[in-house]
Design an enzyme around this catalytic site. Structure first.
Site, PDB file in Angstrom:
ATOM      1  CG  HIS A  37     -10.220 -36.629 -13.506  1.00 41.91           C
ATOM      2  ND1 HIS A  37     -10.806 -36.557 -14.751  1.00 41.91           N
ATOM      3  CD2 HIS A  37     -10.362 -35.401 -12.944  1.00 41.91           C
ATOM      4  CE1 HIS A  37     -11.271 -35.337 -14.941  1.00 41.91           C
ATOM      5  NE2 HIS A  37     -11.025 -34.615 -13.870  1.00 41.91           N
ATOM      6  CG  HIS A  38     -14.466 -39.698  -9.645  1.00 40.45           C
ATOM      7  ND1 HIS A  38     -14.814 -39.977  -8.340  1.00 40.45           N
ATOM      8  CD2 HIS A  38     -13.859 -40.810 -10.107  1.00 40.45           C
ATOM      9  CE1 HIS A  38     -14.435 -41.204  -8.031  1.00 40.45           C
ATOM     10  NE2 HIS A  38     -13.840 -41.724  -9.085  1.00 40.45           N
ATOM     11  CD  GLU A  39     -15.804 -33.172 -15.576  1.00 42.04           C
ATOM     12  OE1 GLU A  39     -14.793 -32.614 -15.118  1.00 42.04           O
ATOM     13  OE2 GLU A  39     -16.969 -32.749 -15.357  1.00 42.04           O
ATOM     14  CG  HIS A  73     -10.785 -28.989 -10.362  1.00 44.00           C
ATOM     15  ND1 HIS A  73      -9.938 -28.226 -11.137  1.00 44.00           N
ATOM     16  CD2 HIS A  73     -10.026 -29.496  -9.360  1.00 44.00           C
ATOM     17  CE1 HIS A  73      -8.712 -28.300 -10.636  1.00 44.00           C
ATOM     18  NE2 HIS A  73      -8.736 -29.062  -9.563  1.00 44.00           N
ATOM     19  CD  GLU A  74     -14.864 -27.803 -13.244  1.00 41.10           C
ATOM     20  OE1 GLU A  74     -15.049 -28.986 -12.906  1.00 41.10           O
ATOM     21  OE2 GLU A  74     -13.800 -27.383 -13.720  1.00 41.10           O
ATOM     22  CD  GLU A 107     -10.959 -25.182 -11.740  1.00 41.85           C
ATOM     23  OE1 GLU A 107     -12.089 -25.673 -11.824  1.00 41.85           O
ATOM     24  OE2 GLU A 107     -10.186 -25.092 -12.718  1.00 41.85           O
ATOM     25  CD  GLU A 110      -7.910 -24.151 -15.806  1.00 36.42           C
ATOM     26  OE1 GLU A 110      -6.850 -24.274 -15.163  1.00 36.42           O
ATOM     27  OE2 GLU A 110      -9.006 -23.953 -15.261  1.00 36.42           O
TER      28      GLU A 110
END
Lengths: 680, 680
Positions: A382-384, A462-463, A481, A487
């Site tokens: 995961h890379h936020e 995502h985003e 996404e 969510e």
């Protein structure tokens, strides 16, 4: 006082009389292989270009303008003369490494029109239409020409004038919340500036989906409602200059219109995939469509935190629990969010706050990766980024390298930020803020995915910037996404409505796979907020909302409570040999049948909005004369998303053949999931 | 997945519970002096700013967002805390050197709210509301602060959420034809991205005109329809970077809302003038409101050309004829278009084609200027730039200097081009193309007018940036075009409709004077095209469509045919001591009475749309007990814009007093003009 414009026009066209200046002349025309769709290209007396589209002889796109305003040179918008035009036909079939169907037919006629601005030092431009029976794509091709080597586009003047009164399903572009908005239904005349896909239903029932294909090194196309039903391309703005800056020869993305008799027809088209470049990655056997679980839903329930602290969810013991659960139930992946340093920070707003290589102390990454591997499971990275592209790009390679070393072969990336404030590395070395839809944003997303490919890592963005079919060219771009996910049922104000999936199928899902994170059988969000969904619909989502990377989002302990329903989640695959949309209407209902890529099994999913309805599921797609067992997961008689009967699920099995037709009642907010396997 | 945004919000606001994050709290409030209008300023849990507006206790603007996205720093859109707030009252009256009324009252309460982004190194911003009984203006004030010395604004996030269903009269922004479009009536929900003034009528009859004041060194504000009735500011794009780039302390233009019970109430407000800076030019006795004729209409009729050649209209003999006609009929000015070299060119698209100092050989500028002066007439200069600002600015000073030397004290400037393609001097020295509405465009128009002031020259800008009340600060900015003028009746497709003036009065005319070029008594355009107007309406236009610089546009030989009607054009002044809108409805009709600035005479003008109607003209504005003679120019019994009776004009005189009421029938497409002078 614009008469002078006419005089001006007269100077560089040979028309001297004002009325003639505005008259349209058809200069080129072509039809689709089956003759369903026809395109006319026109020139007016000022040498302005336009096109129109007819379907079965009826005009559906009225004459619509083509052209550009440039920042660094006079506009490419008038004084055009046709230098050459060609029509050619193309028909082949290609294979997808993974997808909704294995083989895709690509059958179109191409109309190429080469034009020149004689009064502007003979600058050239080509407009290329690819005309299919189920849709049209067109793009502009800029040759490399010394008199216009650098092209800085400020406005793409492409218009879409919808010829008949239409209803639109749309979301506004340029909103802070990006693509995560409720899809609104409105008369086309009432929309503002919209994102694409923009789905339209004309008053004669014709359906159109306006979108683009192969969005690479160009600004995202929004469509601005000019007035009435006249739409115009609006390029997402750059904050450093012209919307698009290119050097030498280049082509714009394809402007696409899927055109069909009904909503299912829109979904069945492969228009954008066909208009993208073939696979550039070669062997992609390292890309694994699969299902996963993960440390995620509990944070949305406020039971755990992404941040370090007493409630930190991504701790070694907890992750082990998920790995064990995945191994026990045949899930390939385990996603872990909040594993890395930086979550307490100001989300990279000042600068580079997230580390993509340093785990929190209570998370033993190497040990967990190894533990997972022993159990036949893979961690999903995961890379936020918080939208801080500048900081992320500095660490991207090191981050992928780390994962590759640990055997982590897929990464979920996140760009949580308010649109318009993404941080890019500036030309001046300083960070500057801009839109994720801008040419720079578009470049970054491709850069991130191609960099991952070098480490044989698949990406689930995502985003993201919207999908335009690039998964064909970069098959490690497994999912995105780009819409409101499950969510929102945990904390959304408002949560997703009962008609959410029935809208998504015929809007967002026309663009590509979505990591929707379904399968929350507990049907409850944060603080006891309940889902606008029955349990059956949670199962249906796995078939209806396509994603090669599909999450079983609920907590392991919740799955333990519903073994019967959970069986379907364990059984359903995420890669398909074929797909058939059996019926549906935008925002009302949809029934989709898909054939497993690795067996002879078929899966059917159906969703409805807040209204109960009976859907007919003809099984004609099965092999004739063969017996199958249908495992049916349907709403109970009293099932209703509005009360505790949302949990009412009936599971039953029946022997069926291709001759059978299932008539199944969907509850309000309900759904249907069916697994059909050959009888032994 | 946006929960993280809440978490993020939580980090820099002290709110931990998601619901609280969205709750609005009123942090400041103030009302207008008479208590008619009230503004609330609100903060939500993410520290986002909003405002709302109530009129007589009823909400008309629902909570609407305030803030900015920046290119060079984190957004100024959230995490705000209120550091200070102050309410003060202001009441004075100031005198206009010229205008629709001599004395203007400026009575408002000011609400100033100083906010700070504590989590962003304490960056400060102030929002200042000026609340009048007839409208509201608000602006942002950026202090000079070391942590944000340079400000590059990409998005102004100011919203206008109209709280009640409304009808809009609007034109789309960013169109090639700029401001010269037909004003469209539509439900507010159906507009796209609009220019201002944007006129709205709410379902309870309340009228709102959304606009801006004091547009200086900032991008023009367009308003984008987001969805439903939510509008958002959209700054006209720059083609070189962020929409607005400023250094140190600065203020934005005022965002203005005139708010009234009816259309006349909108017109009677001086909101934007009051919000502009006082006269910066000092003595402006050299600015002369006046009427003019000129070498112009004959080109629109294709009887002459701007270009040199056999039909070149601006030749010495022809101009002499106009000078003689002006002298004989009391017109101060004679405009000459097409006098200078460059009209055969590609209109400056390649570069600098127009000369602003070199006349065509058949036009003896010095001799004609001298000839005019001897006859008590002034030439009106003409600068057509073709939108090539880069070329024009190089010659501007020399051009003004030439005119000043010759006694030419007013100039009509022209910027004929398709919007988006104006040519600016680039930072790199190269010309670059952009929008006349951009910050650069806005800068140029002010630069051109202030440069002219140094030569004591007044300016009448055609194809201008929209008027925002700057004539108060620069009283030599006498007039602008900025809408479809009478020339569209010569060749427009379509020509101006019968309701054109009734729309203009309550839309375009709310922004400032318009050089409408009326008075075409021959009522015929090019190729025999007839006007959608009666002859009486041509006279009415001089009172209804305000311009201190008013043209008698028709050919001298045509005026000779209609001496009775022509008398009104000779008599009517262009500078007023007072103005009263007696009645009107947007797009239907308008009756306006104005008092001559230099005598005790009053003038009344009335216009109607395609519908015949009787208007009541109460003369209560006259001095009580005093006798006047009313010279009435009205439509004949059979008058109708659709047939040859458009010429039916009745002239009659009546003795009247303040007690009288004139009931006058306006023909379809008709009008009324009245001159009321004290009885000797």
């Amino acid at each position: 006082m614009r008469l002078c414009l006419l005089a001006l026009a007269a100077m560089f066209t040979s028309y001297m009389a004002a009325p003639a200046v505005w008259a349209q002349t058809v200069v080129a025309t072509a039809s689709s292989p089956g003759g369903v769709l026809t395109v006319d290209v026109q020139l007016d007396g000022m040498g302005k270009l336009a096109y129109d589209i007819k379907r079965k002889g009826k005009e559906i796109i009225a004459p619509s303008h083509l052209g550009f305003n440039l920042a660094n040179a006079p506009k490419m918008d008038d004084g055009f003369t046709v230098k050459d035009k060609r029509v050619s036909e193309h028909d082949d079939t290609w294979e997808q490494p993974w997808g909704e169907r294995r083989y895709v037919r690509n059958h179109y006629r191409e109309l190429r029109v080469d034009v020149e601005q004689t009064h502007r030092s003979n600058r050239r431009l080509a407009i290329v239409f690819r005309i299919y029976d189920d849709g049209i794509g067109f793009r502009y091709e800029f040759p490399d020409q010394p008199q216009l080597r650098d092209v800085a586009i400020t406005d793409e003047l492409t218009e879409f004038v919808v010829a008949r009164p239409a209803t639109a399903w749309w979301i506004p572009a340029g909103e802070l919340s990006g693509l995560e908005q409720i899809v609104e239904k409105a008369p086309l005349a009432e929309i503002g500036t919209a994102n694409t896909p923009l789905t339209l239903r004309l008053d004669d029932g014709t359906h159109i989906a306006l979108h683009e294909a192969a969005l690479v090194d160009y600004a995202t196309m929004w469509v601005r409602k000019v007035a009435g039903q006249k739409l115009r391309a609006q390029l997402a703005p750059s904050t450093t200059g012209a919307a698009v800056v290119r050097h030498g020869a280049f082509t714009t993305p394809w402007r696409t219109l899927r055109i069909a008799d009904d909503a299912p027809g829109l979904y069945m088209s492969d228009l954008e995939l066909n208009l993208n470049e073939p696979n550039k990655l070669g062997d992609v056997s390292w890309v694994h469509p699969s299902k996963f679980v993960g440390v995620w839903w509990e944070m949305h329930l406020n039971k755990g935190t992404w941040n370090a602290g007493p409630k930190h969810a991504a701790n070694t013991a907890n992750v082990k629990r998920y790995i064990d659960f995945a191994a026990a139930n045949g899930f390939r992946g385990v996603l872990v969010e909040g594993w890395n340093r930086g979550w307490e920070s100001d989300w990279g707003h000042g600068g580079a706050d997230f580390s993509f290589t340093q785990p929190y102390p209570d998370f033993d990454l190497p040990a967990l990766a190894a533990y997972a591997k022993r159990k036949g499971v893979r961690l999903i990275g995961h890379h936020e980024t918080g939208g801080n592209v500048a900081a992320y790009e500095k660490q991207m390679d090191a981050a992928y390298k780390l994962y590759a070393k640990l055997g982590v072969d897929s990464v979920k990336s996140g760009y949580v930020h308010e649109a318009g404030t993404m941080q890019f590395p500036g030309p001046d070395g300083k960070v500057h803020y801009g839109n994720y839809d801008s040419q720079e944003g578009v470049r970054h997303f491709v850069k991130a995915v191609t960099a991952a490919a070098r480490y044989r890592i698949a990406v689930d963005t995502h985003e993201p910037v919207k999908d335009t079919g690039l998964r064909r060219t970069y098959p490690n771009w497994l999912a995105r996404e780009g819409a409101r996910g499950v969510e929102y049922n945990a904390w959304g104000e408002p949560p997703n409505a009962a008609d959410h999936e029935a809208k998504l199928v015929f809007t967002r899902m026309l663009s590509g796979p979505m990591d929707y994170t379904p399968g929350v059988l507990s049907l409850v969000g944060a603080g006891g907020k309940t889902f606008n969904s029955t349990q059956a619909k949670q199962l249906a989502d796995y078939v209806v909302i396509y994603s090669p990377l599909a999450m079983a989002a609920d907590l392991p302990e919740n799955y333990a409570k519903y073994p019967a329903a959970f069986k379907f989640i364990r059984d359903v695959p995420t890669d398909w040999a074929d797909t058939r949309v059996l019926n549906g209407a935008v925002g009302e209902y949809a029934t989709i049948a898909r054939k497993d890529r690795r067996s002879d099994a078929w899966y059917v999913g159906a969703v409805t909005d807040g209204t109960a309805r009976t859907v007919a599921v003809p099984l004609a797609f099965l092999d004739p004369g063969r017996q199958y067992v249908a495992e049916i997961y349907r709403d109970g008689e009293q099932a209703d998303y509005r009360n505790e009967h949302r949990f009412d699920l009936v599971t039953e099995t029946r022997t069926v053949t291709a001759k059978d037709l299932l008539d199944v009642r969907l509850a309000p907010g309900g759904g249907l999931a069916v697994r059909i396997v050959p009888k032994q």
